[in-house]
Scaffold this motif. Structure first.
Motif, PDB file in Angstrom:
ATOM      1  N   HIS A  13       0.848  -1.014  -0.025  1.00  0.00           N
ATOM      2  CA  HIS A  13      -0.013   0.020  -0.063  1.00  0.00           C
ATOM      3  C   HIS A  13       0.906   1.235   0.096  1.00  0.00           C
ATOM      4  O   HIS A  13       1.529   1.454   1.249  1.00  0.00           O
ATOM      5  N   TRP A  14       0.973   1.740  -1.259  1.00  0.00           N
ATOM      6  CA  TRP A  14       1.693   3.064  -1.353  1.00  0.00           C
ATOM      7  C   TRP A  14       0.845   4.291  -0.731  1.00  0.00           C
ATOM      8  O   TRP A  14      -0.231   4.480  -0.939  1.00  0.00           O
ATOM      9  N   THR A  15       1.594   4.952   0.238  1.00  0.00           N
ATOM     10  CA  THR A  15       0.725   5.908   0.850  1.00  0.00           C
ATOM     11  C   THR A  15       0.988   7.225   0.040  1.00  0.00           C
ATOM     12  O   THR A  15       1.581   7.264  -0.818  1.00  0.00           O
ATOM     13  N   ASP A  16       0.295   8.254   0.401  1.00  0.00           N
ATOM     14  CA  ASP A  16       0.350   9.751  -0.183  1.00  0.00           C
ATOM     15  C   ASP A  16       1.634  10.361   0.549  1.00  0.00           C
ATOM     16  O   ASP A  16       1.734  11.609   0.215  1.00  0.00           O
ATOM     17  N   THR A  17       2.380   9.649   1.326  1.00  0.00           N
ATOM     18  CA  THR A  17       3.658  10.417   2.037  1.00  0.00           C
ATOM     19  C   THR A  17       4.856  10.379   0.903  1.00  0.00           C
ATOM     20  O   THR A  17       5.271   9.117   0.573  1.00  0.00           O
ATOM     21  N   TYR A  18       5.468  11.206   0.817  1.00  0.00           N
ATOM     22  CA  TYR A  18       6.744  11.341   0.250  1.00  0.00           C
ATOM     23  C   TYR A  18       7.885  12.224   1.037  1.00  0.00           C
ATOM     24  O   TYR A  18       7.450  12.973   1.793  1.00  0.00           O
ATOM     25  N   ILE A  19       9.011  11.472   1.066  1.00  0.00           N
ATOM     26  CA  ILE A  19      10.026  12.240   1.591  1.00  0.00           C
ATOM     27  C   ILE A  19      11.095  12.990   0.817  1.00  0.00           C
ATOM     28  O   ILE A  19      11.668  12.136  -0.028  1.00  0.00           O
ATOM     29  N   GLU A  20      11.128  14.121   0.924  1.00  0.00           N
ATOM     30  CA  GLU A  20      12.311  14.764   0.154  1.00  0.00           C
ATOM     31  C   GLU A  20      14.007  14.380   0.855  1.00  0.00           C
ATOM     32  O   GLU A  20      14.289  14.431   1.997  1.00  0.00           O
ATOM     33  N   ARG A  21      14.388  13.836  -0.398  1.00  0.00           N
ATOM     34  CA  ARG A  21      16.178  13.367  -0.114  1.00  0.00           C
ATOM     35  C   ARG A  21      16.842  14.508   0.660  1.00  0.00           C
ATOM     36  O   ARG A  21      17.398  14.420   1.818  1.00  0.00           O
ATOM     37  N   GLU A  22      16.705  15.700   0.076  1.00  0.00           N
ATOM     38  CA  GLU A  22      17.376  16.768   0.604  1.00  0.00           C
ATOM     39  C   GLU A  22      17.135  17.344   1.993  1.00  0.00           C
ATOM     40  O   GLU A  22      17.655  17.919   2.892  1.00  0.00           O
ATOM     41  N   SER A  23      15.936  16.768   2.632  1.00  0.00           N
ATOM     42  CA  SER A  23      15.368  17.024   4.111  1.00  0.00           C
ATOM     43  C   SER A  23      15.920  16.015   4.947  1.00  0.00           C
ATOM     44  O   SER A  23      15.767  16.193   5.936  1.00  0.00           O
ATOM     45  N   MET A  24      16.515  14.883   4.368  1.00  0.00           N
ATOM     46  CA  MET A  24      17.108  14.061   5.164  1.00  0.00           C
ATOM     47  C   MET A  24      18.495  14.350   5.886  1.00  0.00           C
ATOM     48  O   MET A  24      19.234  15.200   5.266  1.00  0.00           O
ATOM     49  N   SER A  25      18.780  13.601   6.984  1.00  0.00           N
ATOM     50  CA  SER A  25      20.063  13.985   7.619  1.00  0.00           C
ATOM     51  C   SER A  25      21.136  13.432   6.777  1.00  0.00           C
ATOM     52  O   SER A  25      20.832  12.571   5.886  1.00  0.00           O
ATOM     53  N   GLU A  26      22.133  13.644   6.927  1.00  0.00           N
ATOM     54  CA  GLU A  26      23.474  13.162   6.012  1.00  0.00           C
ATOM     55  C   GLU A  26      23.658  11.623   6.093  1.00  0.00           C
ATOM     56  O   GLU A  26      23.701  11.050   5.324  1.00  0.00           O
ATOM     57  N   ALA A  27      23.394  11.067   7.460  1.00  0.00           N
ATOM     58  CA  ALA A  27      23.565   9.674   7.698  1.00  0.00           C
ATOM     59  C   ALA A  27      22.340   9.015   6.910  1.00  0.00           C
ATOM     60  O   ALA A  27      22.545   8.036   6.562  1.00  0.00           O
ATOM     61  N   LEU A  28      21.089   9.507   6.958  1.00  0.00           N
ATOM     62  CA  LEU A  28      19.954   8.732   6.366  1.00  0.00           C
ATOM     63  C   LEU A  28      20.123   9.123   4.827  1.00  0.00           C
ATOM     64  O   LEU A  28      19.901   7.927   4.016  1.00  0.00           O
ATOM     65  N   ARG A  29      20.564   9.952   4.316  1.00  0.00           N
ATOM     66  CA  ARG A  29      20.791  10.124   2.933  1.00  0.00           C
ATOM     67  C   ARG A  29      22.002   8.938   2.536  1.00  0.00           C
ATOM     68  O   ARG A  29      21.894   8.410   1.528  1.00  0.00           O
ATOM     69  N   ASN A  30      22.780   9.036   3.266  1.00  0.00           N
ATOM     70  CA  ASN A  30      24.082   8.169   2.902  1.00  0.00           C
ATOM     71  C   ASN A  30      23.437   6.823   2.817  1.00  0.00           C
ATOM     72  O   ASN A  30      23.760   5.746   1.927  1.00  0.00           O
ATOM     73  N   SER A  31      22.880   6.318   3.965  1.00  0.00           N
ATOM     74  CA  SER A  31      22.270   5.037   3.888  1.00  0.00           C
ATOM     75  C   SER A  31      21.101   4.636   3.027  1.00  0.00           C
ATOM     76  O   SER A  31      21.266   3.779   2.172  1.00  0.00           O
ATOM     77  N   THR A  32      20.279   5.831   2.409  1.00  0.00           N
ATOM     78  CA  THR A  32      19.364   5.709   1.338  1.00  0.00           C
ATOM     79  C   THR A  32      20.021   5.491  -0.140  1.00  0.00           C
ATOM     80  O   THR A  32      19.656   5.049  -0.937  1.00  0.00           O
ATOM     81  N   GLY A  33      21.336   6.219   0.172  1.00  0.00           N
ATOM     82  CA  GLY A  33      21.973   6.400  -1.346  1.00  0.00           C
ATOM     83  C   GLY A  33      23.039   4.996  -1.484  1.00  0.00           C
ATOM     84  O   GLY A  33      23.629   5.140  -2.421  1.00  0.00           O
ATOM     85  N   SER A  34      22.876   4.070  -0.510  1.00  0.00           N
ATOM     86  CA  SER A  34      23.895   2.853  -0.811  1.00  0.00           C
ATOM     87  C   SER A  34      23.810   2.113  -1.952  1.00  0.00           C
ATOM     88  O   SER A  34      22.618   2.148  -2.490  1.00  0.00           O
ATOM     89  N   ILE A  35      24.657   1.404  -2.391  1.00  0.00           N
ATOM     90  CA  ILE A  35      24.873   0.871  -3.472  1.00  0.00           C
ATOM     91  C   ILE A  35      23.885  -0.490  -3.264  1.00  0.00           C
ATOM     92  O   ILE A  35      23.945  -0.985  -2.291  1.00  0.00           O
ATOM     93  N   GLY A  36      22.854  -0.765  -4.031  1.00  0.00           N
ATOM     94  CA  GLY A  36      22.441  -2.063  -3.941  1.00  0.00           C
ATOM     95  C   GLY A  36      21.055  -1.915  -4.046  1.00  0.00           C
ATOM     96  O   GLY A  36      20.444  -0.866  -4.139  1.00  0.00           O
ATOM     97  N   THR A  37      20.154  -3.093  -3.997  1.00  0.00           N
ATOM     98  CA  THR A  37      18.750  -2.953  -4.411  1.00  0.00           C
ATOM     99  C   THR A  37      17.805  -2.720  -3.249  1.00  0.00           C
ATOM    100  O   THR A  37      17.024  -1.659  -3.194  1.00  0.00           O
ATOM    101  N   VAL A  38      18.492  -3.219  -2.118  1.00  0.00           N
ATOM    102  CA  VAL A  38      17.816  -3.104  -0.988  1.00  0.00           C
ATOM    103  C   VAL A  38      18.592  -2.848   0.321  1.00  0.00           C
ATOM    104  O   VAL A  38      19.592  -3.427   0.315  1.00  0.00           O
ATOM    105  N   CYS A  39      18.174  -2.039   1.321  1.00  0.00           N
ATOM    106  CA  CYS A  39      18.884  -1.852   2.522  1.00  0.00           C
ATOM    107  C   CYS A  39      18.006  -1.630   3.413  1.00  0.00           C
ATOM    108  O   CYS A  39      17.176  -0.963   3.548  1.00  0.00           O
ATOM    109  N   ASP A  40      18.568  -1.932   4.890  1.00  0.00           N
ATOM    110  CA  ASP A  40      17.827  -1.952   6.250  1.00  0.00           C
ATOM    111  C   ASP A  40      18.060  -0.480   6.618  1.00  0.00           C
ATOM    112  O   ASP A  40      19.339  -0.091   6.720  1.00  0.00           O
ATOM    113  N   ILE A  41      16.991   0.231   6.771  1.00  0.00           N
ATOM    114  CA  ILE A  41      17.299   1.632   7.398  1.00  0.00           C
ATOM    115  C   ILE A  41      16.257   1.835   8.714  1.00  0.00           C
ATOM    116  O   ILE A  41      16.029   2.887   8.906  1.00  0.00           O
TER     117      ILE A  41
END
Length: 170
Positions: free
Chosen positions: A119-147
Motif C-alpha cells: 500500500h503506497w501512501t501519499d507520503t513523500y520524503i524529500e531526499r534533501e530534508s534527510m540527515s546526512e546519515a540517512l541520505r548516505n544509507s538510502t543512497g547505498s549501492i544495491g537494491t535493498v537496504c535496512d534503514i
C-alpha cells in the motif's frame, strides 16, 4: 516490530512509477521462475541454489555480484515481512513510503516479476530534508537496504508530507 527498507525499483528507479501505480514492489535479476516453493528461511540456502542461476542469466556478473543479487532477491521475496515499511525513490529526489501488505507472488513475463503487494501512501520524503546519515544509507549501492535505525527520523520527515496538488488547467 516493523523493519524499514530502502528499495530500488529498477536501475535508476525506472520502474518506480509502474510499481506506485500498480501497488507492488519487485525484483528480477534474471531468475525466470516462480520462487514460491524455493524461499527457505535462511538466505544462505537460497544463495547456494540460485547464485549459479543468476550467473547463467547475467554472464558479466561476478560470483560476489550474483550473491548480492540473490541476497536482495531473497530479501524482497521473503525477508521483508507483511507490515514492514518501504521507502523507494521516485527518480525526482523524493522517496515514496509504503507498507507491505502481501506475500510473494510471481508475474511471469513482466518487469520485476518477483513481487509483493504494497500500500503506497501519499507520503513523500524529500531526499534533501534527510540527515546526512540517512541520505548516505538510502543512497547505498544495491537494491535493498535496512534503514530501521532511522525510524524516528523517517517518522518526523513523513509527517504531513504529501505530494503537491496537480497544476490547475485553464
Amino acid at each position: 516490530m516493523k523493519t524499514y527498507y530502502r528499495l530500488m525499483l529498477g536501475k535508476g528507479s525506472k520502474f518506480a512509477a509502474e510499481c506506485f501505480e500498480g501497488g507492488w514492489i519487485g525484483a528480477g535479476f534474471g531468475i525466470k521462475q516462480d520462487l514460491a516453493n524455493d524461499l527457505p528461511e535462511a538466505w544462505r540456502e537460497f544463495n547456494a541454489k540460485f547464485i549459479p542461476v543468476v550467473l547463467a542469466a547475467n554472464p558479466g556478473k561476478t560470483k560476489i555480484g550474483a550473491g548480492l543479487a540473490c541476497g536482495a532477491l531473497w530479501t524482497v521475496c521473503k525477508g521483508i515481512k507483511i507490515g514492514d515499511v518501504v521507502l523507494s525513490p521516485d527518480g525526482t529526489g523524493r522517496y515514496r513510503v509504503g507498507e507491505v501488505t502481501g506475500a510473494y507472488y510471481y508475474e511471469a513475463g513482466h518487469v520485476l516479476p518477483h513481487r509483493r503487494a504494497i500500500h503506497w501512501t501519499d507520503t513523500y520524503i524529500e531526499r534533501e530534508s534527510m540527515s546526512e546519515a540517512l541520505r548516505n544509507s538510502t543512497g547505498s549501492i544495491g537494491t535493498v537496504c535496512d534503514i530501521s535505525r532511522f525510524v524516528d527520523e523517517i517518522g518526523r520527515l513523513g509527517e504531513g508530507r504529501r505530494p503537491p496538488p496537480p497544476p490547475l488547467l485553464e
